[in-house]
Design a protein around this motif. Structure first.
Motif, short mmCIF file in Angstrom:
data_model
loop_
_atom_site.label_atom_id
_atom_site.label_comp_id
_atom_site.label_asym_id
_atom_site.label_seq_id
_atom_site.Cartn_x
_atom_site.Cartn_y
_atom_site.Cartn_z
N ARG A 177 0.72 -1.18 -0.04
CA ARG A 177 -0.11 -0.08 0.14
C ARG A 177 0.97 1.25 -0.10
O ARG A 177 0.50 2.36 -0.55
N LEU A 180 1.88 2.17 -3.72
CA LEU A 180 0.59 2.72 -4.15
C LEU A 180 0.60 4.32 -3.95
O LEU A 180 0.69 5.17 -4.70
N MET A 195 -5.35 13.21 -0.61
CA MET A 195 -6.00 11.78 -0.54
C MET A 195 -5.30 10.87 0.33
O MET A 195 -5.82 9.67 0.43
N ARG A 313 1.34 -2.39 -11.47
CA ARG A 313 -0.05 -1.77 -11.73
C ARG A 313 -1.02 -2.57 -11.26
O ARG A 313 -1.47 -3.89 -11.37
N ARG A 314 -2.03 -1.90 -10.51
CA ARG A 314 -3.25 -2.40 -10.12
C ARG A 314 -4.48 -2.15 -11.08
O ARG A 314 -4.73 -1.24 -11.77
N THR A 315 -5.22 -3.20 -11.38
CA THR A 315 -6.47 -3.25 -12.35
C THR A 315 -7.61 -3.71 -11.26
O THR A 315 -7.47 -4.40 -10.48
N MET A 316 -8.76 -2.96 -11.66
CA MET A 316 -10.00 -3.32 -10.96
C MET A 316 -10.39 -4.75 -11.07
O MET A 316 -10.59 -5.46 -10.11
N LEU A 319 -8.17 -6.91 -8.86
CA LEU A 319 -8.17 -6.66 -7.41
C LEU A 319 -9.70 -7.18 -7.10
O LEU A 319 -9.69 -7.85 -5.96
N LEU A 320 -10.61 -7.23 -7.97
CA LEU A 320 -12.06 -7.75 -7.32
C LEU A 320 -12.23 -9.35 -7.65
O LEU A 320 -13.11 -9.73 -6.85
N PHE B 97 -8.58 3.71 -12.21
CA PHE B 97 -8.91 3.21 -11.05
C PHE B 97 -7.88 3.38 -10.04
O PHE B 97 -8.24 3.48 -8.77
N GLU B 98 -6.56 3.30 -10.32
CA GLU B 98 -5.24 3.58 -9.47
C GLU B 98 -5.38 4.84 -8.73
O GLU B 98 -5.38 4.90 -7.42
N LEU B 101 -8.07 4.05 -6.13
CA LEU B 101 -7.71 3.32 -5.25
C LEU B 101 -6.59 3.93 -4.16
O LEU B 101 -6.77 3.68 -2.94
N VAL B 105 -7.25 3.66 -0.37
CA VAL B 105 -6.48 3.02 0.62
C VAL B 105 -5.89 3.86 1.55
O VAL B 105 -5.80 3.59 2.73
N HIS B 110 -8.51 1.37 3.85
CA HIS B 110 -9.08 0.10 3.51
C HIS B 110 -7.45 -0.68 3.04
O HIS B 110 -6.65 -0.29 2.66
N GLU B 112 -6.18 -2.92 -0.20
CA GLU B 112 -6.38 -2.82 -1.57
C GLU B 112 -7.47 -3.53 -2.10
O GLU B 112 -7.98 -3.06 -2.98
N ARG B 113 -7.87 -4.69 -1.54
CA ARG B 113 -8.94 -5.41 -2.03
C ARG B 113 -10.18 -4.75 -1.72
O ARG B 113 -11.26 -4.50 -2.35
N ALA B 116 -10.47 -1.51 -3.58
CA ALA B 116 -11.08 -1.88 -4.95
C ALA B 116 -12.56 -1.65 -5.13
O ALA B 116 -13.19 -1.17 -6.03
N ARG B 117 -13.36 -2.36 -4.08
CA ARG B 117 -14.70 -2.02 -4.09
C ARG B 117 -15.19 -0.77 -3.83
O ARG B 117 -16.23 -0.28 -4.77
N GLU B 120 -14.59 1.00 -7.26
CA GLU B 120 -15.49 0.72 -8.10
C GLU B 120 -16.80 1.34 -7.93
O GLU B 120 -17.39 1.84 -8.94
N LEU B 123 -16.46 5.12 -8.91
CA LEU B 123 -16.21 5.28 -10.37
C LEU B 123 -17.68 4.99 -11.10
O LEU B 123 -18.10 5.70 -11.97
N THR B 129 -16.71 4.13 -14.82
CA THR B 129 -16.45 2.65 -14.79
C THR B 129 -15.77 2.28 -15.94
O THR B 129 -14.70 1.56 -16.14
#
Lengths: 339, 247
Positions: A177, A180, A195, A313-316, A319-320, B97-98, B101, B105, B110, B112-113, B116-117, B120, B123, B129
């Motif tokens: 984290r 990131l 942020m 790189r993180r992608t949605m 991670l989901l 998205f990042e 994120l 985070v 949170h 990362e998992r 991500a919600r 999501e 977005l 999205t």
């Protein structure tokens, strides 16, 4: 794990095993080992500069602080106290970490060029201190006396382990984290603070890691060299090498420093016969690469093919659920240059 | 206490330049407080003081009853303040998205998992999205403004600071943004402080309106009453009337 990342892991493991096994073949000479050793060390140096400049936006011109400190530690421990080299190596790296913490309170008040110049001034100050410090033989420098003196094979294996360790550290930091937050900080540090990124803590972590690993790297450089002087020990040319390696390889890429270090070591070996011109030639090459390939060799290849050797790189989708989505680089515009 | 955000006699500025002079106001829970005022009057500086980019030289900023005047930006975000920038400042080399994120985070704390919600969802709310995996630097102005809001929402704020999210957009785009803000208030119960130059937006969409002039609050109250008041007309609209007459 997806198929492509399985292949990637296998390839990386094969390369690592090869690097450990090849020196055992009868074809390798002391000279090839020496070159391998230098590539490993310069790559480590580049990785640590890249961690700071390429991922957090802290452009340091003072990496030689840690090189010199650790080099002198090895010399003092070995020659003055008669202790084994690893004691001086780890003590030097430890002092580098303490120094990075102490300096952070002053240096982190500055940004950009001001930070860069302040790190350089710090190293110049240390150079003056060591030139007039009797305990380290002032400007006369120190010879590193070790019995038995580690041979080039032993140093190669230590350096190889160091560079692999440095890769793992960088990879895990960037995937954490904090990593990131670091990437956000590099793009815009005020906005990243807004942020919720704790900028001071993230910068300090990077600076400490960079100090520790660069310290280990410096100790090995000087064990290989056999003697240390304050001028070259705290000289800017260490950072110049790191900058060259990272820019040529690709700033902000994990694998860029490997390519950069290989090119740098072979070039400087080849150019060593043109004493006096070698820096000019290196400079011209660096300018040509910056003009032609602004993202460096690895960075340009990655952009062209939309592919990263080691991606952070993180992608949605990833991670989901799992699985890998592709980032559309072709539509991306890059501000690293214009900024 | 009914106020989520409260400025008490705040003086603040950059270096030796003092922008805010004795600024006092409050934003009540669940309210949309609109902020207007001529250019350079200190609207954005007020936000910078809120989030902690600058520290007040005197006076106090209270959030949820606590004095946050000396807190770091990160800590204020953790407490529940989310902001957008007037000129969007996305993390250009990261994907959309990042970008979100990061705020989920680091701002909301949170993993990362989980983050991500949240990302999501943010977005989804802002209609980004489809563009989640684009590099943020490639977005158009409208999408950049949406991303500013998505990122602020990612921090899961109690208080949302919107800095001219409608400026520079065409009329249909402004309608989209206004609907979005109205939804944020009604569905998520957010308290919103909203700086905007588009006057018509402010009267219809806000619960209270504040006019700032030369770093000091000139008038706070019912949006229509504030807009119609003579003082506001003088500092804010009067200048442009004279220009019209002169021309």
């Amino acid at each position: 794990m997806s198929k492509s990342s399985k292949i990637r892991v296998v390839v990386i493991l094969a390369v690592v095993i090869a690097l450990y096994v090849i020196p055992q073949s009868p074809l390798t000479t002391d000279n090839t080992m020496r070159i391998g050793l230098l590539i490993a060390l310069y790559c480590t140096l580049g990785l640590m500069w890249n961690l700071m400049a390429g991922y957090t936006g802290m452009v340091s011109l003072g990496q030689q602080i840690f090189i010199g400190i650790a080099g002198y530690n090895v010399a003092v421990f070995a020659t003055t106290f008669g202790l084994p080299f690893w004691a001086g190596m780890f003590c030097g790296a430890g002092i580098s970490v303490l120094l990075s913490v102490a300096l952070s309170f002053l240096l982190f008040r500055m940004k950009g060029m001001y930070f860069a110049i302040a790190t350089w001034i710090t190293s110049e100050a240390l150079k003056i201190i060591f030139t007039s410090w009797e305990f380290v033989n002032m400007g006369g420098g120190m010879t590193i006396k070790l019995r038995p003196y580690p041979d080039v094979f032993e140093l190669y294996y230590i350096s190889l382990t160091l560079v692999i360790g440095a890769f793992l550290v960088v990879f895990f930091v960037l995937n954490s984290r904090i990593g990131l937050g670091l990437k956000a900080m590099r793009d815009d540090d005020d906005a990243s603070a807004a942020m919720g990124v704790n900028i001071f803590r993230a910068k300090l972590l990077c600076f400490m890691i960079s100090g520790f690993v660069t310290g280990l790297c410096g100790a090995l450089f000087y064990i290989n060299q056999g003697s240390i002087f304050p001028g070259p020990g705290f000289g800017i040319s260490w950072t110049v090498a790191a900058v060259f390696i990272v820019i040529i390889g690709g700033i902000g890429t994990i694998t860029g420093p490997i390519v950069g270090a290989i090119i740098y070591v072979f070039l400087s070996e080849f150019l060593s016969q043109y004493q006096g011109y070698s820096m000019i030639i290196l400079g011209v090459i660096a300018i040509a690469v910056i003009l032609g390939l602004p993202y460096g060799i690895v960075g340009t290849i990655e952009r062209k093919f939309g592919f990263e050797v080691l991606s952070t790189r993180r992608t949605m989708k990833n991670l989901l659920s799992g699985g890998r989505a592709n980032v559309d680089y072709s539509r991306g515009r890059d501000l690293r240059v214009s900024k | 206490m009914a106020a989520l955000l409260r400025f008490e006699h705040v003086d603040a500025g950059y270096g030796n330049v003092r922008i805010l002079e004795d600024l006092s106001f409050e934003a009540e829970y669940g309210q949309i407080l609109g902020v207007i005022g001529p250019n350079g009057c200190g609207k954005t500086t007020m936000f910078n003081a809120c989030i902690g980019h600058i520290t007040p030289t005197s006076g106090h900023i209270l959030f949820d009853g606590k004095d946050i005047s000396k807190f770091s930006p990160a800590k204020r975000v953790h407490m529940g303040i989310g902001r957008t920038y007037q000129v969007p400042r996305p993390f250009e080399n990261m994907s959309v998205f990042e970008n979100v994120l990061v705020s989920a985070v680091h701002g909301a704390g949170h993993t990362e998992r989980q983050g991500a919600r949240i990302a999501e969802e943010a977005l989804g709310i802002t209609g980004l999205t489809e563009k989640a995996e684009l590099i943020a630097g490639s977005l158009t102005l409208l999408d950049r403004k949406r991303l500013e809001i998505a990122r602020a929402l990612g921090t899961e704020p109690k208080l949302l600071l919107l800095d001219e999210v409608a400026a520079g957009l065409i009329e249909t785009e402004i309608k989209d943004i206004m609907k979005l803000v109205a939804d944020l208030k009604s569905k998520r119960g957010l308290t919103i402080v909203w700086i905007e130059h588009v006057i018509e937006t402010m009267v219809g969409a806000t619960d209270a309106l504040m006019c700032i002039s030369e770093g000091h609050e000139l008038l706070i109250g019912d949006p229509r009453a504030v807009m119609d008041s003579r003082e506001v007309e003088e500092v804010y609209l009067g200048a442009s009337d004279e220009e019209v007459n002169a021309a």
